[in-house]
Design an enzyme around this catalytic site. Structure first.
Site, PDB file in Angstrom:
ATOM      1  N   LYS A  13       0.827  -1.222   0.000  1.00 13.05           N
ATOM      2  CA  LYS A  13       0.000   0.000   0.000  1.00 13.05           C
ATOM      3  C   LYS A  13       0.854   1.262   0.000  1.00 13.05           C
ATOM      4  O   LYS A  13       0.587   2.193  -0.750  1.00 13.05           O
ATOM      5  CB  LYS A  13      -0.876   0.076   1.259  1.00 13.05           C
ATOM      6  CG  LYS A  13      -2.080  -0.800   1.278  1.00 13.05           C
ATOM      7  CD  LYS A  13      -3.030  -0.442   2.410  1.00 13.05           C
ATOM      8  CE  LYS A  13      -2.457  -0.298   3.769  1.00 13.05           C
ATOM      9  NZ  LYS A  13      -1.845  -1.282   4.533  1.00 13.05           N
ATOM     10  N   ARG A  85     -10.494   1.340   7.852  1.00  7.59           N
ATOM     11  CA  ARG A  85     -10.007   0.000   8.118  1.00  7.59           C
ATOM     12  C   ARG A  85     -11.066  -0.883   8.763  1.00  7.59           C
ATOM     13  O   ARG A  85     -10.798  -2.032   9.094  1.00  7.59           O
ATOM     14  CB  ARG A  85      -8.823   0.102   9.051  1.00  7.59           C
ATOM     15  CG  ARG A  85      -7.714  -0.866   8.723  1.00  7.59           C
ATOM     16  CD  ARG A  85      -6.459  -0.318   9.336  1.00  7.59           C
ATOM     17  NE  ARG A  85      -5.373  -1.220   9.324  1.00  7.59           N
ATOM     18  CZ  ARG A  85      -4.227  -0.921   8.722  1.00  7.59           C
ATOM     19  NH1 ARG A  85      -4.068   0.183   8.044  1.00  7.59           N
ATOM     20  NH2 ARG A  85      -3.221  -1.765   8.810  1.00  7.59           N
ATOM     21  N   ARG A 124      11.714  -6.370   4.489  1.00  3.82           N
ATOM     22  CA  ARG A 124      11.174  -5.018   4.475  1.00  3.82           C
ATOM     23  C   ARG A 124      11.788  -4.151   5.578  1.00  3.82           C
ATOM     24  O   ARG A 124      11.719  -4.495   6.755  1.00  3.82           O
ATOM     25  CB  ARG A 124       9.656  -5.108   4.666  1.00  3.82           C
ATOM     26  CG  ARG A 124       8.962  -3.783   4.651  1.00  3.82           C
ATOM     27  CD  ARG A 124       7.527  -3.990   4.338  1.00  3.82           C
ATOM     28  NE  ARG A 124       6.699  -3.940   5.523  1.00  3.82           N
ATOM     29  CZ  ARG A 124       5.446  -3.514   5.506  1.00  3.82           C
ATOM     30  NH1 ARG A 124       4.880  -3.143   4.372  1.00  3.82           N
ATOM     31  NH2 ARG A 124       4.751  -3.506   6.600  1.00  3.82           N
ATOM     32  N   ARG A 154      10.381  -2.252  11.251  1.00  2.00           N
ATOM     33  CA  ARG A 154       9.217  -1.808  12.002  1.00  2.00           C
ATOM     34  C   ARG A 154       8.963  -2.805  13.126  1.00  2.00           C
ATOM     35  O   ARG A 154       9.073  -4.010  12.905  1.00  2.00           O
ATOM     36  CB  ARG A 154       8.004  -1.773  11.061  1.00  2.00           C
ATOM     37  CG  ARG A 154       7.496  -0.370  10.808  1.00  2.00           C
ATOM     38  CD  ARG A 154       6.471  -0.357   9.738  1.00  2.00           C
ATOM     39  NE  ARG A 154       5.262  -1.109  10.084  1.00  2.00           N
ATOM     40  CZ  ARG A 154       4.197  -1.176   9.308  1.00  2.00           C
ATOM     41  NH1 ARG A 154       4.190  -0.545   8.153  1.00  2.00           N
ATOM     42  NH2 ARG A 154       3.144  -1.875   9.663  1.00  2.00           N
ATOM     43  N   ARG A 165      -1.910  -9.222  12.618  1.00  2.00           N
ATOM     44  CA  ARG A 165      -2.347  -8.139  11.723  1.00  2.00           C
ATOM     45  C   ARG A 165      -3.225  -8.705  10.620  1.00  2.00           C
ATOM     46  O   ARG A 165      -4.232  -8.114  10.222  1.00  2.00           O
ATOM     47  CB  ARG A 165      -1.133  -7.422  11.102  1.00  2.00           C
ATOM     48  CG  ARG A 165      -0.471  -6.447  12.061  1.00  2.00           C
ATOM     49  CD  ARG A 165       0.984  -6.193  11.727  1.00  2.00           C
ATOM     50  NE  ARG A 165       1.191  -5.502  10.461  1.00  2.00           N
ATOM     51  CZ  ARG A 165       2.344  -5.498   9.800  1.00  2.00           C
ATOM     52  NH1 ARG A 165       3.389  -6.147  10.267  1.00  2.00           N
ATOM     53  NH2 ARG A 165       2.458  -4.839   8.676  1.00  2.00           N
TER      54      ARG A 165
HETATM   55  P1  ADP Z   1       0.103  -2.497   7.397  1.00  2.00           P
HETATM   56  O1  ADP Z   1      -1.168  -2.280   6.644  1.00  2.00           O
HETATM   57  O2  ADP Z   1       1.214  -3.028   6.540  1.00  2.00           O
HETATM   58  O3  ADP Z   1      -0.088  -3.325   8.641  1.00  2.00           O
HETATM   59  P2  ADP Z   1       0.008   0.275   8.392  1.00  2.00           P
HETATM   60  O4  ADP Z   1       1.135   1.218   8.560  1.00  2.00           O
HETATM   61  O5  ADP Z   1      -1.104   0.666   7.475  1.00  2.00           O
HETATM   62  O6  ADP Z   1       0.675  -1.091   7.925  1.00  2.00           O
HETATM   63  O7  ADP Z   1      -0.646  -0.030   9.812  1.00  2.00           O
HETATM   64  C1  ADP Z   1       0.132  -0.415  10.945  1.00  2.00           C
HETATM   65  C2  ADP Z   1      -0.738  -0.456  12.204  1.00  2.00           C
HETATM   66  O8  ADP Z   1      -1.267   0.862  12.464  1.00  2.00           O
HETATM   67  C3  ADP Z   1      -1.967  -1.351  12.144  1.00  2.00           C
HETATM   68  O9  ADP Z   1      -1.657  -2.691  12.460  1.00  2.00           O
HETATM   69  C4  ADP Z   1      -2.878  -0.684  13.196  1.00  2.00           C
HETATM   70  O10 ADP Z   1      -2.450  -1.027  14.513  1.00  2.00           O
HETATM   71  C5  ADP Z   1      -2.588   0.795  13.027  1.00  2.00           C
HETATM   72  N1  ADP Z   1      -3.536   1.455  12.081  1.00  2.00           N
HETATM   73  C6  ADP Z   1      -3.208   2.014  10.872  1.00  2.00           C
HETATM   74  N2  ADP Z   1      -4.302   2.548  10.272  1.00  2.00           N
HETATM   75  C7  ADP Z   1      -5.343   2.310  11.117  1.00  2.00           C
HETATM   76  C8  ADP Z   1      -6.744   2.611  11.062  1.00  2.00           C
HETATM   77  N3  ADP Z   1      -7.309   3.234  10.008  1.00  2.00           N
HETATM   78  N4  ADP Z   1      -7.513   2.213  12.113  1.00  2.00           N
HETATM   79  C9  ADP Z   1      -6.977   1.596  13.187  1.00  2.00           C
HETATM   80  N5  ADP Z   1      -5.677   1.281  13.295  1.00  2.00           N
HETATM   81  C10 ADP Z   1      -4.858   1.625  12.278  1.00  2.00           C
END
Ligand code: ADP
Length: 208
Positions: A13, A85, A124, A154, A165
């Site tokens: 993404k 999400r 990554r 990360r 996740r």
């Molecule tokens: P990825 O999709 O690869 O897990 P992100 O950086 O999008 O990476 O998200 C990392 C973490 O941030 C998620 O596992 C969650 O804990 C939190 N997070 C990100 N966006 C949201 C959202 N819209 N609502 C709730 N938690 C979120």
């Protein structure tokens, strides 16, 4: 033009958002990056957020909606990466967009199977300054090519947290695909391909 990217963790993404923003001159909003920035500011809210992120759970909708609200008030033309999400965020987001006379034009679903996504997290690495994500197989050393500081892993990019996740994604996020399908906004792209091929397919959707 406003675009939402929906995908399981580690599907690309962030990478695709950057490519889309560069080519179509859009603003990138990654709720994951906004949350990581809040954590690095060292606030008590940041600590609470970190614990949840580190075990792969979602952060409270209210916190997320406030973060997004602040960002979209004065601007348009966004790529939303990692938001909405869950169904509640999607519904509240529609209300917010209506209020500011904005709309979503495309929802792109980056499809990838769990094992392929899981394999990607081992190579990554991210830059803590510019938040860019790199596959170390494509780099000569462990430095960010933009910021010239050392790349790091990360804290939620472990195989164990990845499983959480992914489960969270299937339970909470996957249902919003149908929500956008019913609104005739959904476009599916195979994200198991090379990033350049995935981007090509996205361009095909946006140029149509
Ligand atoms: P990825 O999709 O690869 O897990 P992100 O950086 O999008 O990476 O998200 C990392 C973490 O941030 C998620 O596992 C969650 O804990 C939190 N997070 C990100 N966006 C949201 C959202 N819209 N609502 C709730 N938690 C979120």
């Amino acid at each position: 033009m406003n675009i939402i990217l929906i995908a399981p963790p580690a599907a690309g993404k962030g990478t695709q958002s950057e490519l889309i923003c560069d080519k179509y001159h859009l603003n990138h909003i990654s709720t994951g990056d906004l949350l990581r920035n809040a954590i690095s500011n060292g606030s008590s809210l940041g600590n609470e957020i970190k614990q949840k992120m580190d075990n792969g759970s979602l952060i409270d909708d209210e916190i997320i909606l406030n973060l997004v609200n602040e960002k979209i008030l004065d601007e348009d033309n966004f790529v939303f990466d990692g938001f909405p999400r869950n169904l509640n965020q999607a519904i509240k987001f529609d209300e917010l967009l209506n209020k500011c006379n904005k709309k979503i034009d495309y929802v792109i679903y980056l499809k990838i199977d769990k094992e392929t996504a899981k394999m990607r997290i081992t190579s990554r690495y991210v830059c803590s300054k510019c938040n860019n994500v790199y596959n170390i197989k494509n780099l000569d050393n462990m430095m960010c090519p933009n910021c010239h500081i050392e790349l790091s892993k990360r804290s939620d990019d472990t195989e164990e947290v990845f499983d959480n996740r992914y489960d969270t994604y299937m339970k909470e996020t996957y249902p919003i695909i149908n929500y956008y399908k019913e609104k005739n906004l959904l476009y599916e792209v195979d994200s198991s391909n090379e990033p350049s091929k995935v981007f090509n397919d996205i361009e095909g959707v946006l140029n149509d």
